[in-house]
Scaffold this motif. Structure first.
Motif, PDB file in Angstrom:
ATOM      1  N   UNK A 277       0.831  -1.188   0.000  1.00 35.25           N
ATOM      2  CA  UNK A 277       0.000   0.000   0.000  1.00 35.25           C
ATOM      3  C   UNK A 277       0.874   1.249   0.000  1.00 35.25           C
ATOM      4  N   UNK A 278       0.398   2.343  -0.599  1.00 36.16           N
ATOM      5  CA  UNK A 278       1.233   3.539  -0.756  1.00 36.16           C
ATOM      6  C   UNK A 278       1.622   4.204   0.553  1.00 36.16           C
ATOM      7  N   UNK A 279       0.711   4.238   1.537  1.00 31.21           N
ATOM      8  CA  UNK A 279       1.041   4.899   2.805  1.00 31.21           C
ATOM      9  C   UNK A 279       2.074   4.084   3.577  1.00 31.21           C
ATOM     10  N   UNK A 280       1.845   2.776   3.698  1.00 30.58           N
ATOM     11  CA  UNK A 280       2.809   1.932   4.396  1.00 30.58           C
ATOM     12  C   UNK A 280       4.160   1.978   3.703  1.00 30.58           C
ATOM     13  N   UNK A 281       4.170   1.942   2.389  1.00 31.15           N
ATOM     14  CA  UNK A 281       5.430   1.982   1.641  1.00 31.15           C
ATOM     15  C   UNK A 281       6.183   3.282   1.926  1.00 31.15           C
ATOM     16  N   UNK A 282       5.472   4.405   1.947  1.00 32.06           N
ATOM     17  CA  UNK A 282       6.116   5.695   2.163  1.00 32.06           C
ATOM     18  C   UNK A 282       6.691   5.818   3.571  1.00 32.06           C
ATOM     19  N   UNK A 283       5.916   5.427   4.586  1.00 31.04           N
ATOM     20  CA  UNK A 283       6.415   5.594   5.949  1.00 31.04           C
ATOM     21  C   UNK A 283       7.539   4.608   6.257  1.00 31.04           C
ATOM     22  N   UNK A 284       7.523   3.428   5.635  1.00 26.97           N
ATOM     23  CA  UNK A 284       8.620   2.485   5.819  1.00 26.97           C
ATOM     24  C   UNK A 284       9.938   3.093   5.369  1.00 26.97           C
ATOM     25  N   UNK A 285       9.888   3.961   4.379  1.00 29.52           N
ATOM     26  CA  UNK A 285      11.104   4.529   3.824  1.00 29.52           C
ATOM     27  C   UNK A 285      11.540   5.840   4.476  1.00 29.52           C
TER      28      UNK A 285
END
Length: 297
Positions: A277-285
């Motif tokens: 998912x885009x939100x999880x992907x962004x915060x992981x990085x």
């Protein structure tokens, strides 16, 4: 039977920091801690005595033994176990994570960004484990979980930093809210609940009115979702942040001084591959504090 907290170890600074964080979490939850190291060398019986396999086997065992010694010294109250699994790393971690209360992994930091650079193993694990996964940076310490002292110095004896959770009231996630409230309660920490909304296109003459109405609707929807959880956890201080903007950007701002961020990940069919998912992907990085990815239907 108690589910353990499981840590994936590869000997890196990141995985050792993850093990340290996981030991503290095991203490908070009263759970056992299981260390897992995946060793992919050939494991067929006729290969077990090959000289070229002795060195990697030795280092694999040493990774677990060194981590066990260090954790036993610092956290003698935690029940520890360790397993060396002869499978590819992602497969081993997904399998171990299925039996865990919580999976904890180390994650490398982006130079210049100070956030996560999740490698292929971490991404595959996050995308397929059906239990919550926490990513921990190499420089995370006990003091980072707590507020600075009165002089602004790091301390392990001050209150815990806030827990932050990102919520979309139009798609309420019971698993995510349960995780966030439980972790705030375990830490006696405030819980910041972030809901980001965006104004659709409207004519400029009606923009101010539309923005006001949309913010009011967003606040009302979030309050309705949180109502039952406030009743279940009356001692948890809840701060509702309803902000206009992109969810990932609002979460990045809300976690500048946080101790833990929790976001959801919708479980998808295996045929769709590694999708977080885009939100999880962004915060992981990009988020600096530990990030919990909580899967849900």
């Amino acid at each position: 039977m108690l589910r353990p907290i499981v840590v994936g170890l590869d000997g890196s600074r990141e995985s050792l920091a993850a093990a340290d964080w996981a030991a503290r979490e095991a203490l908070r939850r009263g759970l056992p801690l299981r260390l897992v190291h995946a060793w992919e060398a050939g494991m067929a019986p006729d290969e077990s005595e090959l000289p070229e396999l002795q060195a990697p086997r030795y280092w694999a065992r040493r990774i677990l033994r060194s981590a066990m010694d260090q954790l036993n010294e610092h956290y003698p109250q935690v029940y520890l176990s360790a397993d060396q699994i002869s499978r590819p790393a992602a497969d081993a971690l997904v399998s171990a994570g299925a039996e865990a209360e919580l999976m904890v992994l180390g994650s490398r930091a982006f130079s210049g960004f100070g956030g996560f650079m999740a490698g292929s193993v971490a991404l595959a694990t996050v995308a397929h484990v059906t239990r919550p996964v926490v990513l921990v940076r190499a420089d995370q310490t006990l003091e980072d979980e707590h507020m600075p002292d009165a002089d602004g110095r790091p301390s392990a004896h001050t209150p815990y930093r806030d827990v932050v959770v990102g919520v979309d009231p139009s798609h309420p996630c019971e698993e995510l809210l349960a995780f966030a409230f439980e972790n705030a309660a375990l830490r006696s920490a405030p819980l910041r609940v972030v809901h980001a909304w965006q104004l659709p296109y409207v004519q400029s003459a009606a923009e101010a009115k539309a923005r006001k109405a949309m913010r009011a609707a967003a606040e009302k929807a979030l309050a309705a979702v949180l109502g039952p959880w406030r009743e279940k956890y009356p001692k948890v201080e809840v701060v509702e942040l309803v902000e206009e903007g992109r969810p990932a950007q609002q979460l990045l701002q809300a976690t500048q001084d946080a101790g833990l961020l929790a976001v959801g990940r919708r479980i998808r069919p295996a045929r769709l591959g590694m999708h977080t998912g885009p939100v999880a992907h962004a915060v992981m990085h990009h988020v600096r504090c530990p990030v919990a990815i909580v899967p849900h239907e």
